[in-house]
Design a protein around this motif. Sequence first.
Motif, PDB file in Angstrom:
ATOM      1  N   LYS A  41      16.341 -19.576  20.546  1.00 35.03           N
ATOM      2  CA  LYS A  41      15.763 -18.808  21.708  1.00 35.03           C
ATOM      3  C   LYS A  41      15.970 -17.431  21.930  1.00 35.03           C
ATOM      4  O   LYS A  41      17.419 -17.083  21.836  1.00 35.03           O
ATOM      5  CB  LYS A  41      16.085 -19.808  23.168  1.00 35.03           C
ATOM      6  N   ASP A  42      15.060 -16.852  22.379  1.00 30.80           N
ATOM      7  CA  ASP A  42      15.385 -15.246  22.625  1.00 30.80           C
ATOM      8  C   ASP A  42      16.200 -14.965  23.681  1.00 30.80           C
ATOM      9  O   ASP A  42      16.121 -15.854  24.700  1.00 30.80           O
ATOM     10  CB  ASP A  42      14.111 -14.406  22.535  1.00 30.80           C
ATOM     11  N   VAL A  43      17.028 -13.956  23.806  1.00 29.19           N
ATOM     12  CA  VAL A  43      17.867 -13.649  24.910  1.00 29.19           C
ATOM     13  C   VAL A  43      17.274 -12.305  25.525  1.00 29.19           C
ATOM     14  O   VAL A  43      17.353 -11.208  24.851  1.00 29.19           O
ATOM     15  CB  VAL A  43      19.255 -13.609  24.547  1.00 29.19           C
ATOM     16  N   ILE A  44      16.841 -12.352  26.730  1.00 30.94           N
ATOM     17  CA  ILE A  44      16.816 -11.116  27.568  1.00 30.94           C
ATOM     18  C   ILE A  44      17.833 -10.790  28.290  1.00 30.94           C
ATOM     19  O   ILE A  44      18.141 -11.534  29.408  1.00 30.94           O
ATOM     20  CB  ILE A  44      15.310 -11.199  28.292  1.00 30.94           C
ATOM     21  N   ILE A  45      18.237  -9.600  28.213  1.00 27.63           N
ATOM     22  CA  ILE A  45      19.302  -9.189  29.123  1.00 27.63           C
ATOM     23  C   ILE A  45      19.035  -7.969  30.093  1.00 27.63           C
ATOM     24  O   ILE A  45      18.705  -6.978  29.799  1.00 27.63           O
ATOM     25  CB  ILE A  45      20.702  -8.774  28.307  1.00 27.63           C
ATOM     26  N   ASP A  46      18.877  -8.525  31.444  1.00 28.10           N
ATOM     27  CA  ASP A  46      18.395  -7.525  32.364  1.00 28.10           C
ATOM     28  C   ASP A  46      19.578  -6.721  32.905  1.00 28.10           C
ATOM     29  O   ASP A  46      20.556  -7.145  33.541  1.00 28.10           O
ATOM     30  CB  ASP A  46      17.791  -8.145  33.385  1.00 28.10           C
ATOM     31  N   CYS A  47      19.526  -5.221  32.571  1.00 22.34           N
ATOM     32  CA  CYS A  47      20.685  -4.553  32.988  1.00 22.34           C
ATOM     33  C   CYS A  47      20.200  -3.621  34.048  1.00 22.34           C
ATOM     34  O   CYS A  47      20.695  -2.247  34.340  1.00 22.34           O
ATOM     35  CB  CYS A  47      21.064  -3.673  31.899  1.00 22.34           C
ATOM     36  N   THR A  48      19.033  -3.811  34.651  1.00 25.59           N
ATOM     37  CA  THR A  48      18.352  -2.897  35.691  1.00 25.59           C
ATOM     38  C   THR A  48      19.528  -2.591  36.738  1.00 25.59           C
ATOM     39  O   THR A  48      19.759  -1.287  37.156  1.00 25.59           O
ATOM     40  CB  THR A  48      17.236  -3.615  36.503  1.00 25.59           C
ATOM     41  N   ASN A  49      20.445  -3.328  37.102  1.00 26.28           N
ATOM     42  CA  ASN A  49      21.425  -2.962  38.229  1.00 26.28           C
ATOM     43  C   ASN A  49      22.662  -2.956  37.695  1.00 26.28           C
ATOM     44  O   ASN A  49      23.809  -3.136  38.562  1.00 26.28           O
ATOM     45  CB  ASN A  49      21.190  -4.197  39.329  1.00 26.28           C
ATOM     46  N   ILE A  76      16.895  -8.674  23.577  1.00 28.06           N
ATOM     47  CA  ILE A  76      16.534  -7.476  23.997  1.00 28.06           C
ATOM     48  C   ILE A  76      17.105  -7.202  25.266  1.00 28.06           C
ATOM     49  O   ILE A  76      17.339  -7.870  26.316  1.00 28.06           O
ATOM     50  CB  ILE A  76      14.982  -7.930  24.437  1.00 28.06           C
ATOM     51  N   MET A  77      17.361  -5.875  25.402  1.00 24.64           N
ATOM     52  CA  MET A  77      18.116  -5.254  26.454  1.00 24.64           C
ATOM     53  C   MET A  77      16.896  -4.465  27.300  1.00 24.64           C
ATOM     54  O   MET A  77      16.397  -3.688  26.856  1.00 24.64           O
ATOM     55  CB  MET A  77      19.211  -4.080  25.951  1.00 24.64           C
ATOM     56  N   ARG A  78      16.767  -4.794  28.603  1.00 27.67           N
ATOM     57  CA  ARG A  78      15.852  -4.497  29.357  1.00 27.67           C
ATOM     58  C   ARG A  78      16.341  -3.626  30.475  1.00 27.67           C
ATOM     59  O   ARG A  78      17.433  -4.187  31.402  1.00 27.67           O
ATOM     60  CB  ARG A  78      15.111  -5.807  30.023  1.00 27.67           C
ATOM     61  N   PHE A  93      25.917   1.196  19.011  1.00 27.55           N
ATOM     62  CA  PHE A  93      25.316  -0.290  19.415  1.00 27.55           C
ATOM     63  C   PHE A  93      23.638   0.116  19.611  1.00 27.55           C
ATOM     64  O   PHE A  93      22.957  -0.966  19.522  1.00 27.55           O
ATOM     65  CB  PHE A  93      25.758  -0.776  20.536  1.00 27.55           C
ATOM     66  N   ILE A  94      23.396   1.550  19.973  1.00 25.28           N
ATOM     67  CA  ILE A  94      21.865   1.546  19.986  1.00 25.28           C
ATOM     68  C   ILE A  94      21.157   1.133  18.836  1.00 25.28           C
ATOM     69  O   ILE A  94      19.796   0.850  19.120  1.00 25.28           O
ATOM     70  CB  ILE A  94      21.658   3.172  20.306  1.00 25.28           C
ATOM     71  N   SER A  95      21.636   1.251  17.556  1.00 21.52           N
ATOM     72  CA  SER A  95      20.797   0.904  16.455  1.00 21.52           C
ATOM     73  C   SER A  95      20.831  -0.641  15.975  1.00 21.52           C
ATOM     74  O   SER A  95      19.906  -1.263  15.354  1.00 21.52           O
ATOM     75  CB  SER A  95      21.363   1.656  15.334  1.00 21.52           C
ATOM     76  N   ILE A  96      21.696  -1.475  16.753  1.00 23.05           N
ATOM     77  CA  ILE A  96      21.661  -2.948  16.534  1.00 23.05           C
ATOM     78  C   ILE A  96      20.901  -3.575  17.926  1.00 23.05           C
ATOM     79  O   ILE A  96      20.606  -4.832  17.413  1.00 23.05           O
ATOM     80  CB  ILE A  96      23.175  -3.350  16.293  1.00 23.05           C
ATOM     81  N   PHE A  97      20.951  -3.141  18.706  1.00 17.82           N
ATOM     82  CA  PHE A  97      20.047  -3.903  19.975  1.00 17.82           C
ATOM     83  C   PHE A  97      18.789  -3.287  19.923  1.00 17.82           C
ATOM     84  O   PHE A  97      18.247  -2.158  19.846  1.00 17.82           O
ATOM     85  CB  PHE A  97      20.728  -3.615  21.224  1.00 17.82           C
ATOM     86  N   GLU A  98      18.022  -4.219  20.670  1.00 17.21           N
ATOM     87  CA  GLU A  98      16.471  -3.754  21.047  1.00 17.21           C
ATOM     88  C   GLU A  98      16.310  -3.508  22.573  1.00 17.21           C
ATOM     89  O   GLU A  98      16.996  -4.364  23.266  1.00 17.21           O
ATOM     90  CB  GLU A  98      15.711  -5.178  20.524  1.00 17.21           C
ATOM     91  N   PHE A  99      15.921  -2.476  22.841  1.00 15.21           N
ATOM     92  CA  PHE A  99      15.589  -1.867  24.075  1.00 15.21           C
ATOM     93  C   PHE A  99      14.017  -2.005  24.505  1.00 15.21           C
ATOM     94  O   PHE A  99      13.291  -1.697  23.662  1.00 15.21           O
ATOM     95  CB  PHE A  99      16.122  -0.647  24.186  1.00 15.21           C
TER      96      PHE A  99
END
Length: 100
Positions: A41-49, A76-78, A93-99
Amino acid sequence: MNTKIEEIDGKFYATLEGEMDTAAAVEAEEVLKPLYQSNGKDVIIDCTNLEYIASSGLRILLSILKGAKSTGSKVIMRGVNDDIKNVFKLTGFISIFEFE
């Protein structure tokens, strides 16, 4: 630091709020540990706050990414603010994570 996980429509959604310093990362890791085995399952990580992340927090995110990739999932970093994104740039890490 507030951390929570929900499963919605076959994806995991993690929300990170506050400052993930070294002490907070210990608690956050306990909450996020199930994401180490995302089981396809895909993982969405919400970092808004999310206001701050220490190296221990980056280690947790890297563990989540490794687990996800091993089962063909994406992380996916959101909502990552410029300060946090700069930490990802400085560490490479900018190159290994999707934003988003």
